[in-house]
Design an enzyme around this catalytic site. Structure first.
Site, short mmCIF file in Angstrom:
data_model
loop_
_atom_site.label_atom_id
_atom_site.label_comp_id
_atom_site.label_asym_id
_atom_site.label_seq_id
_atom_site.Cartn_x
_atom_site.Cartn_y
_atom_site.Cartn_z
N ASP A 155 0.83 -1.21 0.00
CA ASP A 155 0.00 0.00 0.00
C ASP A 155 0.86 1.26 0.00
O ASP A 155 0.62 2.19 -0.76
CB ASP A 155 -0.89 0.04 1.25
CG ASP A 155 -2.13 -0.83 1.10
OD1 ASP A 155 -2.38 -1.31 -0.02
OD2 ASP A 155 -2.85 -1.02 2.10
N ASP B 243 0.15 -0.68 5.76
CA ASP B 243 -1.03 -1.30 5.18
C ASP B 243 -2.27 -0.62 5.75
O ASP B 243 -2.45 -0.60 6.96
CB ASP B 243 -1.02 -2.81 5.51
CG ASP B 243 -1.69 -3.60 4.41
OD1 ASP B 243 -1.40 -3.33 3.22
OD2 ASP B 243 -2.52 -4.46 4.72
N LYS C 171 -6.25 -0.43 6.37
CA LYS C 171 -7.36 -1.38 6.46
C LYS C 171 -8.63 -0.66 6.88
O LYS C 171 -8.58 0.23 7.72
CB LYS C 171 -7.06 -2.47 7.52
CG LYS C 171 -5.83 -3.29 7.24
CD LYS C 171 -6.08 -4.30 6.14
CE LYS C 171 -4.81 -5.08 5.82
NZ LYS C 171 -4.94 -5.84 4.56
#
Length: 328
Positions: free
Chosen positions: A219, A232, A234
């Site tokens: 990411d 990352d 989420k």
DNA sequence: GGATCCTTCTTCTTCTTC
């Protein structure tokens, strides 16, 4: 108080309770605990749920290994110092090279999906069954599609923001209001975390481990409170205040970082990871930083999963190959 | 143009006491 004095009290704690009088109270309490499920639906569910248990527990007869057979360094001990890399330029974005006989290079997501533990498979199946009972097949499909859509939208807005170097808080409200309320909520949710993110070096960039032969799309690579991290993002329906609430995410992050550290396209090393969880109601998101020690721990878990995947693949090949030969 | 790929998510629970 001495436990021996308490013991007689414990023997029949409800014997003196007027159960007739409190029956409605008990019912109401119980109904909130077990939700709206009836014995019929529970039974139907059990038929589904208890089927896979046997299947799921079967592999445990062969105990899972705790350490990978072959250790592979997480950091590439080359002579490149990450501080020598300029941080001012635009972030790297290595696009995934689609369709070049890449089926031989498995992805992080695929490997994690195909090497889930029996427990993981069991709980996911149970959750799925329950959701289908509640929403119906079609409703469940829509629910999932919606989750994915929201996640993707959130990622794309974040990408734009990081690329432009803007901050969500400083954006003109006329612009932020263009987005659907959920996306606005997710962005609100992590805006305080984004304040600690700087020196963005890569966005949605492909990382491929040169020798272990797997790939993924990270990411983001940036500094979080000054430390270079693979990040990352989420989205989550449920609160995830602890790292343990994030299931395989730490392994996923370690896998990306290990790949990046052993990918010739990146001239620096990443020691830490970060999992940022955003909530659509805008409540403060959670940032789980993985220090070097945690990353190494999860790197070892990743190596185990990778080995398991390879073994399964070899097993599949040897079991399907003879059949194919017979067909010929 | 169609097919495929990488992602995007989803789980952790049960017994009983001042």
């Amino acid at each position: 108080m001495c436990p021996c004095l308490r013991a007689p009290k414990r023997r029949s704690p409800y014997s003196s309770v007027d159960s007739e009088r409190y029956s409605s109270l008990v019912k109401s309490v119980m109904s909130t605990r077990v939700s709206s499920q009836t014995p019929e639906t529970l039974q139907a569910e059990d038929e589904h749920v208890f089927g896979p248990v046997v299947k799921a527990q079967a592999p445990s007869s062969r105990p899972e290994r705790r350490a990978p057979r072959t250790l592979h360094p997480f950091l590439n001990c080359g002579d490149v110092l990450e501080t020598e890399e300029p941080e001012s330029g635009p972030p790297t974005r290595i696009l995934l090279n689609r369709g070049q006989g890449r089926s031989s290079v498995p992805s992080v997501t695929r490997i994690l999906q195909q090497t889930q533990s029996p427990e993981q498979i069991f709980y996911l199946e149970r959750w799925k069954r329950r959701m289908i009972l509640e929403l119906g097949e079609e409703g469940f499909r829509e629910y999932n599609q919606n989750l994915f859509r929201q996640g993707k939208y959130f990622h794309s807005v974040l990408e734009e923001l990081l690329e432009s170097g803007e901050t969500w808080k400083n954006k003109d409200p006329s612009e932020t209001h263009k987005y659907p309320p959920e996306v606005q909520g997710y962005m609100e949710s992590i805006s305080h975390i984004l304040e600690d993110v700087s020196a963005v070096r890569a966005i949605e960039s492909t990382v491929k481990h040169d020798s272990l032969n797997y790939l993924g799309v990270a990411d983001c690579v940036a500094r979080f409170r000054g430390v270079l991290c693979v990040i990352d993002w989420k989205t989550s329906e449920k609160p995830k205040p602890f790292l343990s609430n994030t299931y395989d995410n730490p392994v996923q992050v370690a896998a990306y970082a290990g790949a990046l550290n052993n990918d010739g396209n990146y001239k620096y090393q990443v020691e830490n990871g970060l999992i940022v969880v955003a909530y659509k109601d805008g409540s403060p998101g959670h940032a789980h930083q993985l220090n070097a020690e945690l990353m190494l721990e999860n790197w070892n878990s990743w190596l185990l999963r990778l080995e398991k995947f390879t073994e399964q693949r070899l097993g599949d090949a040897s079991s399907t190959f003879p059949e194919k030969r017979q067909e010929v």
